[in-house]
Design a protein around this motif. Structure first.
Motif, short mmCIF file in Angstrom:
data_model
loop_
_atom_site.label_atom_id
_atom_site.label_comp_id
_atom_site.label_asym_id
_atom_site.label_seq_id
_atom_site.Cartn_x
_atom_site.Cartn_y
_atom_site.Cartn_z
N ASP A 175 4.24 10.28 -0.88
CA ASP A 175 5.32 11.10 -1.43
C ASP A 175 6.56 10.26 -1.74
OD1 ASP A 175 4.14 13.66 -1.52
OD2 ASP A 175 4.42 13.92 0.63
N ARG A 176 6.75 9.20 -0.98
CA ARG A 176 7.92 8.35 -1.23
C ARG A 176 7.83 7.69 -2.60
NH1 ARG A 176 9.67 3.92 3.20
NH2 ARG A 176 9.98 5.89 4.35
N TYR A 177 6.64 7.25 -2.99
CA TYR A 177 6.47 6.56 -4.27
C TYR A 177 5.72 7.39 -5.29
CZ TYR A 177 8.38 2.59 -1.83
OH TYR A 177 9.23 1.77 -1.11
N ARG A 178 5.44 8.64 -4.95
CA ARG A 178 4.90 9.62 -5.88
C ARG A 178 3.62 9.13 -6.57
NH1 ARG A 178 8.32 13.77 -7.08
NH2 ARG A 178 7.45 14.03 -9.17
N PHE A 179 2.63 8.79 -5.74
CA PHE A 179 1.34 8.45 -6.30
C PHE A 179 0.22 9.00 -5.43
CE2 PHE A 179 2.05 4.48 -3.78
CZ PHE A 179 0.87 4.44 -3.06
N LEU A 180 -0.96 9.13 -6.04
CA LEU A 180 -2.19 9.53 -5.38
C LEU A 180 -3.23 8.44 -5.61
CD1 LEU A 180 -2.47 13.27 -6.56
CD2 LEU A 180 -1.40 12.40 -4.46
N TYR A 181 -3.92 8.06 -4.56
CA TYR A 181 -4.93 7.01 -4.65
C TYR A 181 -6.23 7.56 -4.10
CZ TYR A 181 -7.64 3.13 -2.67
OH TYR A 181 -8.66 2.28 -2.28
N CYS A 182 -7.28 7.58 -4.93
CA CYS A 182 -8.61 7.99 -4.45
C CYS A 182 -9.32 6.75 -3.93
CB CYS A 182 -9.42 8.64 -5.57
SG CYS A 182 -11.01 9.27 -4.99
N TYR A 183 -9.56 6.73 -2.63
CA TYR A 183 -10.16 5.53 -2.06
C TYR A 183 -11.68 5.59 -2.14
CZ TYR A 183 -11.58 7.65 2.46
OH TYR A 183 -12.17 8.39 3.44
N VAL A 184 -12.27 4.45 -2.45
CA VAL A 184 -13.72 4.30 -2.53
C VAL A 184 -14.13 3.23 -1.54
CG1 VAL A 184 -15.67 3.68 -4.00
CG2 VAL A 184 -13.74 4.96 -4.96
N PRO A 185 -14.88 3.58 -0.49
CA PRO A 185 -15.33 2.56 0.45
C PRO A 185 -16.09 1.44 -0.23
CG PRO A 185 -15.69 4.74 1.37
CD PRO A 185 -15.27 4.93 -0.06
N LYS A 186 -15.87 0.23 0.23
CA LYS A 186 -16.45 -1.01 -0.30
C LYS A 186 -15.83 -1.41 -1.63
CE LYS A 186 -18.46 -2.61 2.10
NZ LYS A 186 -17.94 -3.23 3.36
N VAL A 187 -14.65 -0.85 -1.95
CA VAL A 187 -13.90 -1.30 -3.12
C VAL A 187 -12.45 -1.56 -2.66
CG1 VAL A 187 -13.38 -0.88 -5.56
CG2 VAL A 187 -15.37 0.19 -4.54
N ALA A 188 -12.32 -2.39 -1.65
CA ALA A 188 -11.02 -2.83 -1.13
C ALA A 188 -10.15 -1.69 -0.63
CB ALA A 188 -10.26 -3.62 -2.20
N CYS A 189 -10.77 -0.61 -0.15
CA CYS A 189 -9.95 0.53 0.27
C CYS A 189 -9.18 0.23 1.56
CB CYS A 189 -10.81 1.78 0.42
SG CYS A 189 -11.93 1.80 1.84
N SER A 190 -9.69 -0.64 2.43
CA SER A 190 -8.96 -0.97 3.65
C SER A 190 -7.64 -1.66 3.31
CB SER A 190 -9.79 -1.86 4.57
OG SER A 190 -10.93 -1.16 5.05
N ASN A 191 -7.66 -2.54 2.34
CA ASN A 191 -6.42 -3.20 1.93
C ASN A 191 -5.44 -2.22 1.29
OD1 ASN A 191 -6.90 -5.74 2.92
ND2 ASN A 191 -7.62 -6.59 0.99
N TRP A 192 -5.97 -1.27 0.52
CA TRP A 192 -5.07 -0.27 -0.06
C TRP A 192 -4.45 0.62 1.02
CZ3 TRP A 192 -2.19 0.03 -3.98
CH2 TRP A 192 -2.54 -0.51 -5.22
N LYS A 193 -5.23 0.96 2.03
CA LYS A 193 -4.67 1.75 3.13
C LYS A 193 -3.60 0.96 3.87
CE LYS A 193 -8.86 4.51 3.76
NZ LYS A 193 -10.06 4.78 4.59
N ARG A 194 -3.80 -0.33 3.99
CA ARG A 194 -2.78 -1.19 4.60
C ARG A 194 -1.50 -1.17 3.76
NH1 ARG A 194 -3.52 -5.57 8.32
NH2 ARG A 194 -5.74 -5.05 8.28
N VAL A 195 -1.66 -1.25 2.44
CA VAL A 195 -0.50 -1.19 1.54
C VAL A 195 0.24 0.14 1.71
CG1 VAL A 195 0.21 -1.03 -0.88
CG2 VAL A 195 -1.40 -2.81 -0.16
N LEU A 196 -0.50 1.25 1.78
CA LEU A 196 0.15 2.55 1.94
C LEU A 196 0.93 2.62 3.24
CD1 LEU A 196 -1.81 3.42 -0.44
CD2 LEU A 196 -1.74 5.68 0.61
N LYS A 197 0.40 2.02 4.29
CA LYS A 197 1.12 2.04 5.57
C LYS A 197 2.39 1.20 5.51
CE LYS A 197 -2.83 3.21 8.48
NZ LYS A 197 -3.45 3.10 9.80
#
Length: 376
Positions: free
Chosen positions: A145-167
């Motif tokens: 909500d802070r940066y107003r985006f939605l990300y659909c995560y797909v396992p085995k497509v770098a989703c762990s790194n994206w979750k780290r970025v979101l945190k």
């Protein structure tokens, strides 16, 4: 409706024809309770397979792209105009000459998504989906909500790194380089956590993106990781796979020595909508027709695409996508080639239809497993 081809479909680069397998491909389920047509129609599937056979198509596209008007930077609404409420973009991706194939594939991907998803009977928003499909989708879309985006995560497509970025963007982590075991639930907000009106608002007004990967590379990555390293998966899935598909396995196998062909046989018998998320088709995870994504990035250009997304959502300059760890060894094309050539071709013909929408919508070529290719 797309016309039926006048000649049988041939696989690219001399690959084995998939006609027999495609005739057995599931056509998708009707929308539950809506009385509408199936979500995936036979002619659309045939069109999608033609697009997936991108060896010849890439050469054709190079000849016609110069005559086409550039695609709009924002998704189109049903009237053909740019949809309101999307995030302004500071410009397209800068690609050098070596990225020409990726640019062509991206253009194919964009136009294929619009063509297939624009057909009658295809879902236009998550509430067009059966409840099970909608639940899966909403559980895989992360919210900032802070940066107003939605990300659909797909396992085995770098989703762990994206979750780290979101945190990091949420202020939970100080840096993407913090060494800790990733918690895939805590401190993350999913669309499924929100009320329907809150979901609709974010789908309309937030920047939406996802990342994709060659479907078979993703399967191989999941196989190597889950059955080679994760005891929980060996016990929960591996043992069952061995019991089902290995003669004389005994009642209590360890499940830590599942072969790739055994894994493929298991996938053939699984309903794609009920698969584990690590090998569920991307189409079912992210529903790219029900959600009009502003950007579909690729694993092949992961760091550049990811950092471009961070610029688009106006993330702080110090936040960049994590570099790949030195110890990480992704599934290579050579390793994939070896595993595919070691598997029975009839088995591959049965597996590929499960992932045909991922190949087609995201413009990945079908594998070449001819005898000549496998003996090179």
């Amino acid at each position: 409706m797309f016309p039926r081809p006048l000649t049988p479909l041939a696989a690219p680069n001399g690959a084995e024809p998939l006609g027999r397998a495609l005739r057995r491909a599931p056509l998708g389920r009707a929308r539950a309770g809506l009385g509408g047509p199936p979500l995936l129609l036979p002619s659309m599937l045939m069109f999608a397979v033609i697009v997936a056979s991108s060896g010849l198509l890439l050469m054709i596209e190079r000849g016609i792209l110069a005559e086409m008007k550039p695609l709009p930077l924002h998704p189109l609404n049903r009237e053909g105009s740019v949809r309101r409420g999307t995030v302004p973009r500071p410009g397209g991706l800068s690609l050098d000459a070596g990225d020409s194939d990726l640019q062509v594939r991206r253009d194919i991907r964009n136009r294929t998504l619009r063509a297939v998803c624009g057909q009658p009977g295809m879902p236009r928003d998550p509430w067009d989906l059966p409840i099970g499909q909608r639940r899966t989708l909403l559980r895989h879309i992360l919210v900032s909500d802070r940066y107003r985006f939605l990300y659909c995560y797909v396992p085995k497509v770098a989703c762990s790194n994206w979750k780290r970025v979101l945190k990091v963007l949420a202020g939970v982590l100080d840096s993407v380089d913090v060494r800790l075991k990733m918690d895939h639930r805590n401190d993350l907000v999913f669309l499924a956590d929100l009320r329907p009106e809150e979901i609709r608002y974010r789908l309309q007004h937030y920047f939406k993106f996802m990342f994709v990967r060659d479907p078979l590379e993703r399967l191989l990555s999941a196989y190597r990781n889950k059955f080679g390293e994760i005891r929980e998966y060996q016990q929960r899935y591996g043992a069952e796979i061995v019991r089902r598909y290995r003669a004389g396995a005994g009642p209590s196998p360890a499940g830590d020595d599942v072969t790739f062909p055994e894994f493929l046989r298991y996938l053939v018998d699984e309903d794609p909508e009920r698969m584990n998320e690590h090998w569920m088709p991307v189409y079912h995870l992210c529903q790219p027709c029900a959600v009009r994504y502003d950007f579909v990035g690729s694993y092949e250009r992961l760091e550049a695409d990811a950092n471009q997304v961070l610029e688009w959502v106006r993330a702080p300059p110090h936040v960049r996508f994590p570099a790949r760890q030195a110890w990480y060894r992704p599934a290579s094309r050579e390793s994939l080639h070896y595993h595919l050539c070691s598997a029975p071709r009839a088995l591959l013909q049965d597996v590929l239809p499960k992932y045909i929408m991922d190949f087609s919508l995201f413009a990945y070529p079908l594998p070449n497993v001819t005898r000549e290719a496998c003996h090179q």
